[in-house]
Scaffold this active site. Structure first.
Site: not given
Ligand code: TYM
Length: 326
Positions: A113, A195, A198
């Site tokens: 990023k 993957k 967005k």
């Molecule tokens: P975020 O909002 O980007 O994504 C939310 C969840 O979706 C999963 N994910 C996917 N799984 C499978 N295939 C994909 N193409 C795909 N794209 C996204 C992500 O792995 C995630 O589980 N950092 C985290 C949010 C967060 C968090 C935390 C999670 C903040 N604090 C503490 C767990 C514990 C995030 O950006 O998720």
């Protein structure tokens, strides 16, 4: 016996895609039966890329409605908003003193990023993202953190942070483990070696809010042959079918794929139908929830209060351990 704890969060960035659903949210729903679950809207994590402040609060409520429409039961699970609990930011500041900065520069997500942000001039929020995420996790002493595999490195950093803290100040924080679904990495429709995300662009993703016609249009454009012999596109579509269609349909297309007689136009139609059938009731429930924003805010306030008790207790232990209070 007390149930083990689960914690996870999703960023409110304006609508979730099927990767978020299959990689995380569907697992959140299943885990509610067996565990004590804390799920939150990671709004503080949604500020490091360009966004419209006028829309952010609506996106928080929209994400809450998506959680509930997908099956999160706020009576059984604690559903809350990260920024409503100052303990998250406070613990992040404390943890930033035990996490070596080199660990943060090594994070894959940061490297990917940061390269894209304003000529490499990345903001510090992007670098400190995993520190805040470690704080999110460690406040609740979870046994498992259900996430897609793109977050594994961040959960590992949370474990490292717990280790660094405990070694310096004494046993306080637990070591969380990652928990995957059977779809930890759903791939992009147009670039199936990456993957679904967005940031790649709208047509790479199938969104939970997409109307039926949009699902059909996007799938009709989905890549099946990437020309590298990997069959990544076709594999991705068949694995999506496995999540949404009945067993007979899945078997028919899997056999045709193995025999190399598969017709991708038929696969795409079957997939369009099954995804639309899955999305219709979810979208209806979500629209209903969003038509009562006050009710949603009440649900979140109840979750904030429940989560806040746990977070305050952990923060107080941490503050005592580092000598900032008695
Ligand atoms: P975020 O909002 O980007 O994504 C939310 C969840 O979706 C999963 N994910 C996917 N799984 C499978 N295939 C994909 N193409 C795909 N794209 C996204 C992500 O792995 C995630 O589980 N950092 C985290 C949010 C967060 C968090 C935390 C999670 C903040 N604090 C503490 C767990 C514990 C995030 O950006 O998720």
């Amino acid at each position: 016996m007390a149930k083990s704890t689960i914690l996870s969060g999703i960023r409110p960035t304006g609508g979730l895609h099927l990767g978020n659903y299959l990689g995380a949210l569907q697992n959140f729903v299943k885990l509610q039966d067996e565990y004590q679950c804390f799920y939150f809207i990671a709004d503080l994590h949604a500020l490091n890329e360009s966004f419209d402040p006028q829309k952010k609060y609506a996106q928080v409520l929209d994400t809450a409605a998506t959680f509930i429409a997908a099956g999160i039961d706020p009576k059984r699970s604690t559903l809350f908003v990260q920024s409503h609990l100052p303990e998250h930011a406070q613990l992040a500041v404390i943890l930033s003193n035990v996490i070596p900065v080199g660990y943060l520069f090594r994070m894959t997500q940061y490297k990917e990023k940061a390269g894209k942000q304003a000529q490499g001039n990345a903001n510090a929020g992007l670098l400190y993202y995993p520190v805040l995420m470690a704080a999110d996790i460690l406040l609740y002493h979870p046994t498992f953190v259900p996430v897609g595999d793109d977050q594994d490195q961040h959960v590992e950093l949370a474990r490292d942070a717990a280790g660094f803290f405990n070694r310096r100040f004494g046993e306080t924080l637990v070591f969380p483990k990652t928990l995957h679904t059977n779809a930890p990495r759903v791939m992009s429709l147009l670039d199936p070696n990456k993957k679904m995300s967005k940031t790649l662009g709208g047509d790479h993703c199938l969104n939970l809010d997409d109307p039926p016609e949009e699902i059909r249009r996007k799938l009709s454009r989905a890549v099946t042959d990437t020309g590298d012999g990997s069959g990544a596109g076709a594999k991705n579509l068949i694995s999506l079918l496995a999540h949404f269609a009945d067993a007979k349909t899945v078997q028919r297309f899997s056999e045709a794929a193995a025999a190399k007689t598969i017709r991708y136009s038929e696969l795409k139609l079957a997939l369009t139908d099954s995804i639309n059938r899955f999305l219709a009731p979810l979208q209806e429930r979500k629209a209903q929830l969003l038509s009562h924003p006050k009710k949603l805010e009440e649900i979140l306030a109840t979750g904030d209060a429940r989560a806040g008790k746990v977070a305050a207790k952990t923060l107080s232990d941490v503050l005592k351990k580092v000598g900032l209070c008695r």
